[in-house]
Design an enzyme around this catalytic site. Structure first.
Site, PDB file in Angstrom:
ATOM      1  N   GLN A  32      -1.830 -22.463 -48.435  1.00 59.43           N
ATOM      2  CA  GLN A  32      -1.084 -23.109 -49.519  1.00 59.43           C
ATOM      3  C   GLN A  32      -0.579 -22.084 -50.524  1.00 59.43           C
ATOM      4  O   GLN A  32       0.569 -22.134 -50.964  1.00 59.43           O
ATOM      5  CB  GLN A  32      -1.953 -24.143 -50.269  1.00 59.43           C
ATOM      6  CG  GLN A  32      -2.205 -25.414 -49.500  1.00 59.43           C
ATOM      7  CD  GLN A  32      -3.389 -25.267 -48.542  1.00 59.43           C
ATOM      8  OE1 GLN A  32      -3.744 -24.159 -48.147  1.00 59.43           O
ATOM      9  NE2 GLN A  32      -3.990 -26.371 -48.166  1.00 59.43           N
ATOM     10  N   LEU A  81       5.017   1.026 -14.451  1.00 58.99           N
ATOM     11  CA  LEU A  81       3.865   1.828 -14.051  1.00 58.99           C
ATOM     12  C   LEU A  81       3.560   1.535 -12.600  1.00 58.99           C
ATOM     13  O   LEU A  81       3.755   0.413 -12.145  1.00 58.99           O
ATOM     14  CB  LEU A  81       2.651   1.428 -14.888  1.00 58.99           C
ATOM     15  CG  LEU A  81       2.736   1.693 -16.381  1.00 58.99           C
ATOM     16  CD1 LEU A  81       1.591   1.006 -17.106  1.00 58.99           C
ATOM     17  CD2 LEU A  81       2.682   3.191 -16.641  1.00 58.99           C
ATOM     18  N   GLU A 111      -6.615   1.724 -21.898  1.00 61.33           N
ATOM     19  CA  GLU A 111      -6.240   0.591 -22.752  1.00 61.33           C
ATOM     20  C   GLU A 111      -5.978  -0.659 -21.924  1.00 61.33           C
ATOM     21  O   GLU A 111      -5.917  -0.589 -20.695  1.00 61.33           O
ATOM     22  CB  GLU A 111      -5.024   0.938 -23.611  1.00 61.33           C
ATOM     23  CG  GLU A 111      -3.875   1.526 -22.831  1.00 61.33           C
ATOM     24  CD  GLU A 111      -2.867   2.217 -23.739  1.00 61.33           C
ATOM     25  OE1 GLU A 111      -1.807   1.623 -23.949  1.00 61.33           O
ATOM     26  OE2 GLU A 111      -3.147   3.334 -24.231  1.00 61.33           O
ATOM     27  N   TYR A 223       1.988  -0.309 -27.799  1.00 58.57           N
ATOM     28  CA  TYR A 223       1.185   0.656 -27.047  1.00 58.57           C
ATOM     29  C   TYR A 223       1.897   1.963 -26.684  1.00 58.57           C
ATOM     30  O   TYR A 223       1.391   2.723 -25.874  1.00 58.57           O
ATOM     31  CB  TYR A 223       0.636   0.013 -25.779  1.00 58.57           C
ATOM     32  CG  TYR A 223       1.655  -0.762 -24.953  1.00 58.57           C
ATOM     33  CD1 TYR A 223       2.768  -0.134 -24.415  1.00 58.57           C
ATOM     34  CD2 TYR A 223       1.474  -2.122 -24.726  1.00 58.57           C
ATOM     35  CE1 TYR A 223       3.679  -0.842 -23.668  1.00 58.57           C
ATOM     36  CE2 TYR A 223       2.385  -2.847 -23.973  1.00 58.57           C
ATOM     37  CZ  TYR A 223       3.483  -2.198 -23.452  1.00 58.57           C
ATOM     38  OH  TYR A 223       4.386  -2.901 -22.714  1.00 58.57           O
ATOM     39  N   CYS A 405       2.518 -45.140  -1.096  1.00 55.71           N
ATOM     40  CA  CYS A 405       1.839 -44.933  -2.379  1.00 55.71           C
ATOM     41  C   CYS A 405       0.380 -45.382  -2.278  1.00 55.71           C
ATOM     42  O   CYS A 405       0.103 -46.517  -1.899  1.00 55.71           O
ATOM     43  CB  CYS A 405       2.557 -45.713  -3.482  1.00 55.71           C
ATOM     44  SG  CYS A 405       1.708 -45.587  -5.072  1.00 55.71           S
ATOM     45  N   CYS A 429       3.776 -50.547  -9.912  1.00 55.12           N
ATOM     46  CA  CYS A 429       2.761 -49.573  -9.512  1.00 55.12           C
ATOM     47  C   CYS A 429       1.853 -49.255 -10.724  1.00 55.12           C
ATOM     48  O   CYS A 429       2.343 -48.792 -11.748  1.00 55.12           O
ATOM     49  CB  CYS A 429       3.458 -48.313  -9.002  1.00 55.12           C
ATOM     50  SG  CYS A 429       2.325 -47.049  -8.461  1.00 55.12           S
TER      51      CYS A 429
HETATM   52  S1  IVH Z   1       2.879   1.853 -21.052  1.00 59.22           S
HETATM   53  C1  IVH Z   1       6.057   4.582 -19.108  1.00 59.22           C
HETATM   54  N1  IVH Z   1       0.845   0.385 -21.783  1.00 59.22           N
HETATM   55  O1  IVH Z   1       3.225  -2.986 -17.994  1.00 59.22           O
HETATM   56  C2  IVH Z   1       4.925   3.674 -19.405  1.00 59.22           C
HETATM   57  N2  IVH Z   1       2.559  -0.658 -20.495  1.00 59.22           N
HETATM   58  O2  IVH Z   1       4.428  -1.835 -15.255  1.00 59.22           O
HETATM   59  C3  IVH Z   1       5.303   2.582 -20.282  1.00 59.22           C
HETATM   60  N3  IVH Z   1       2.198  -3.055 -20.113  1.00 59.22           N
HETATM   61  O3  IVH Z   1       6.648  -2.684 -18.481  1.00 59.22           O
HETATM   62  C4  IVH Z   1       4.386   1.448 -20.301  1.00 59.22           C
HETATM   63  N4  IVH Z   1       0.294  -3.208 -21.203  1.00 59.22           N
HETATM   64  O4  IVH Z   1       5.401  -4.263 -19.999  1.00 59.22           O
HETATM   65  C5  IVH Z   1       2.015   0.412 -21.112  1.00 59.22           C
HETATM   66  N5  IVH Z   1      -1.017  -0.783 -22.554  1.00 59.22           N
HETATM   67  C6  IVH Z   1       0.156  -0.765 -21.889  1.00 59.22           C
HETATM   68  C7  IVH Z   1       0.686  -1.920 -21.276  1.00 59.22           C
HETATM   69  C8  IVH Z   1       1.900  -1.824 -20.576  1.00 59.22           C
HETATM   70  C9  IVH Z   1       1.201  -3.868 -20.504  1.00 59.22           C
HETATM   71  C10 IVH Z   1       3.338  -3.501 -19.275  1.00 59.22           C
HETATM   72  C11 IVH Z   1       4.676  -3.075 -19.788  1.00 59.22           C
HETATM   73  C12 IVH Z   1       5.330  -2.312 -18.671  1.00 59.22           C
HETATM   74  C13 IVH Z   1       4.489  -2.683 -17.496  1.00 59.22           C
HETATM   75  C14 IVH Z   1       4.396  -1.486 -16.580  1.00 59.22           C
END
Ligand code: IVH
Length: 668
Positions: A32, A81, A111, A223, A405, A429
């Site tokens: 609020q 990745l 991570e 990230y 049915c 039904c």
């Molecule tokens: S780093 C060059 N860190 O995973 C590296 N990616 O297949 C850049 N993702 O497109 C990505 N968590 O959408 C990175 N902790 C993390 C991530 C992450 C999820 C996703 C991101 C990327 C995909 C890679």
């Protein structure tokens, strides 16, 4: 205090409270108090457009502007990745890094891998300049306006030490709680459900309306920091710094050196991730030093310095005992696998959806089969395969889809282009009848708040109700329990049913449950036809002329009013006093006087608020648009309309109406 200072102070304070709430999850003030402060700022800004700031926290409360997304080329392509699925593959990665760095010591940052959609945010001089989706990795959609509504993404940075210009990447996610709430609402409105939070987040972010994005409460974790003047050599250290600039950075980040430490991290989060508010689907391992990252370099598709480890979707194997069939409110028939109970992702699973006849056919299910059940990003478990090697003489016959049915015996039909089989017996039904009653009483329809699905089931089974008109005949004596103990709640129920004669006509149209007629279509039809009689006698051609009413809806409306049972039902509802036309006031407030017109509202008003004007425009059939173009019909201008807008309107010869002119236009 000077007005300007006051505005600045409020902006700063609100930014801080936003951060406390959305990033730290530790609000210092009540909602609020927050709202009050926000209103104060909105009022000051409205009165002093000269201090306008596109990054003000008020800009997160956005209007319904329609945006077309513009494509933007990424300064650094957004790579993906490579994935690994077991510890051996992780060990291989570790080894490749070690030999690539020729024996130099290195750190790995572990991570979470967030399962949402990636976003690239560009900041200049501490302000959010642009937000772009991944797109094809080279070019993405500019979704800046939508991203601005995500509260944990700072529009202006705090702290010190951030580069003048940088990019930060991360993942936009819909938290599980928002996802469940959204799907529940969609179910009530009979809209298709999102299969998982990722799809929901993606659908939301691509929405043309920023206010939809704002309502749906997205979250974002960052990230990856990129740019020419990144403060530290360590990826981990950079993200900790970014946390100090107000970005939301995962708490689950750890720097390690040995393979064993990596395995420990994986094992810990494989289980612990179930307690996170958002979906994750793995772990990301990154070489921490940016210098070492550069030394390792990239393949065509992904960095050599990072890798993803994907969690196994939780899977169990159990025996299929039977396939049963569920008939929904619309008559759609869903096959359901009934299995020996099995532990899966923290719950005991006995049933799994088989979706439809095609999916069942593909699996080639036999009764008694050992089946694999998975719970992936989706909430409902599904059967992903059959252990055919486990088949033997004891295995039963093939599980066939039904032809009739299971509830009423009618022969099922399949509509062209639809995967589902339907029971066509809408009128008799039972689940379809009960479903229609549940829909009629639901909050967005007639809102009988004291009645729920169980009660409907009970009344139906006791023969008290066969359709929604029967609800109005229920007597307290019939429902107050044998010993009269539930008299109070019975009275409440009867009263709430009686009160429903107040419900506006447009909600009555929605409450009827005409197939494909959701809330918006109901509103459109109610406003267009103004009465049930006019709607009932509309021709297909008439219906198709209406903006927003397509073939599917139009045909369904025609079918509904051709059915004698429905006509009779409406006659009885009318007798009970249910509204069958727009009220006098509504007739007054609605017209099609602005039909087909695109209107820009700009400036500060005195007779009504800006939002009231926008509502009026809609009620009279007009469309609110955000910026002036050659297609704009006119501008409704208050005082202090921005000089650039004024100039643009003049240049394009767009009429400018004062409040008084506008009101004259819409009253009869
Ligand atoms: S780093 C060059 N860190 O995973 C590296 N990616 O297949 C850049 N993702 O497109 C990505 N968590 O959408 C990175 N902790 C993390 C991530 C992450 C999820 C996703 C991101 C990327 C995909 C890679």
């Amino acid at each position: 205090m000077e007005v300007k200072e006051q505005i600045e102070r409020l902006r700063k304070e609100l930014d801080r409270h936003n951060y406390n709430y959305y990033v730290l999850n530790a609000p210092e003030i009540s909602d609020q108090e927050f709202d009050k402060m926000m209103r104060e700022l909105q009022e000051l800004e409205a009165a002093h457009p000269e201090y306008d700031d596109p990054d003000s926290p008020t800009k997160r409360v956005v209007s319904d502007l329609n945006q077309e997304f513009v494509q933007v080329t990424h300064r650094y392509p957004m790579l993906s990745l490579s994935n690994t699925y077991n510890k051996q593959e992780v060990a291989d990665f570790y080894e490749r890094v070690r030999s690539g760095l020729e024996g130099e010591p290195f750190e790995i940052c572990c991570e979470m891998k967030y399962d949402g959609l990636s976003i690239s945010l560009t900041y200049e001089h501490g302000r959010l300049l642009r937000a772009v989706t991944r797109g094809d990795g080279v070019r993405g959609d500019d979704v800046t306006e939508n991203v601005k509504t995500i509260r944990c993404i700072p529009l202006r940075l705090s702290g010190t030490g951030y580069p003048d210009e940088f990019e930060i990447r991360g993942e936009i996610l819909m938290p599980w709680t928002s996802f469940e709430k959204l799907n529940k609402e969609r179910e009530e409105r009979e809209e298709p459900l999102f299969a998982n939070p990722r799809n929901a987040a993606s659908g939301t972010l691509k929405s043309k309306s920023s206010s939809v994005v704002a309502q749906r409460k997205l979250d974002a974790y960052l990230y990856y920091l990129l740019g020419d003047q990144i403060p530290f050599d360590g990826h981990y250290e950079n993200l900790q710094a970014a946390r100090g600039w107000d970005f939301k950075i995962s708490q689950g980040m750890k720097k390690v050196t040995t393979l064993e430490d990596i395995y420990d991290f994986i094992d810990y989060w494989d289980d612990e991730r179930k307690n996170l508010p958002v979906a994750t689907d793995g772990i990301v391992l990154k070489v921490n030093s940016l210098r070492q990252q550069r030394a390792l370099g990239y393949t065509a598709k992904s960095p050599r310095w990072a890798i993803a480890y994907k969690f196994q979707a939780e899977r169990a194997c159990t025996r299929l005992n039977a396939v049963t069939f569920q008939v929904g409110r619309t008559g759609a028939v869903t096959p359901v696998a009934n299995m020996n109970p099995v532990q899966l992702a923290g719950t005991v699973v006995r049933r799994a959806t088989l979706h439809n006849a095609d999916v069942m056919e593909q699996l080639d299910l036999h009764l008694g089969d050992m089946v694999y059940v998975e719970k992936g990003g989706e909430i409902i478990p599904k059967i992903v395969g059959v252990d055919t090697a486990a088949r033997g003489p004891q295995t039963g016959p093939k599980a066939e889809f039904i032809t009739h049915c299971p509830e009423c015996g009618a022969e099922l039909v399949r509509y062209e282009g639809e995967a589902a089989w339907y029971c066509p017996n809408e009128t008799y039904c039972p689940p379809q009848i009960k479903g229609r009653i549940e829909h009629y009483i639901s909050r967005r329809a007639m809102n009988f708040d004291s009645l729920g699905p169980e009660t409907v089931d009970d009344y139906y089974n006791r023969g008290l109700i066969r359709d929604v008109a029967d609800l109005y005949d229920i007597q307290v004596l019939q429902i107050n329990g044998e010993d009269g103990t539930r008299e109070k709640s019975a009275r409440k129920i009867v009263r709430s049913i009686a009160d429903s004669v107040q419900v506006p006509f447009e909600r009555v149209v929605f409450a009827l449950g005409i197939r494909f007629v959701g809330e918006i279509a109901a509103k459109t039809l109610a406003r267009h036809y103004k009465s049930m009689d006019a709607l009932a006698s509309a021709s297909l051609n008439d219906l198709l002329q209406i903006n927003g009413i397509g073939e599917v809806i139009a045909e369904s409306v025609i079918r509904y009013f051709h059915n004698e049972t429905n006509v009779e039902l409406i006659r009885r509802l009318r007798e009970k006093g249910v509204r069958m036309q727009l009220s006098e006031e509504e007739l007054e407030a609605h017209s099609d006087r602005l039909a087909g017109q695109s209107i820009v509202v700009s400036g500060v008003f005195t007779l009504h608020s800006r939002d009231e004007y926008k509502t009026m425009i809609e009620q009279h059939g007009g469309k609110n648009v955000g910026s002036i173009s050659s297609k704009t019909s006119f501008v409704l201008a208050g005082s202090n309309m921005g000089p650039s807008k004024l100039e643009k309107a003049k240049k394009l010869n767009i009429p400018i109406l004062s409040e008084e002119d506008f009101l004259k236009r819409i009253v009869r």
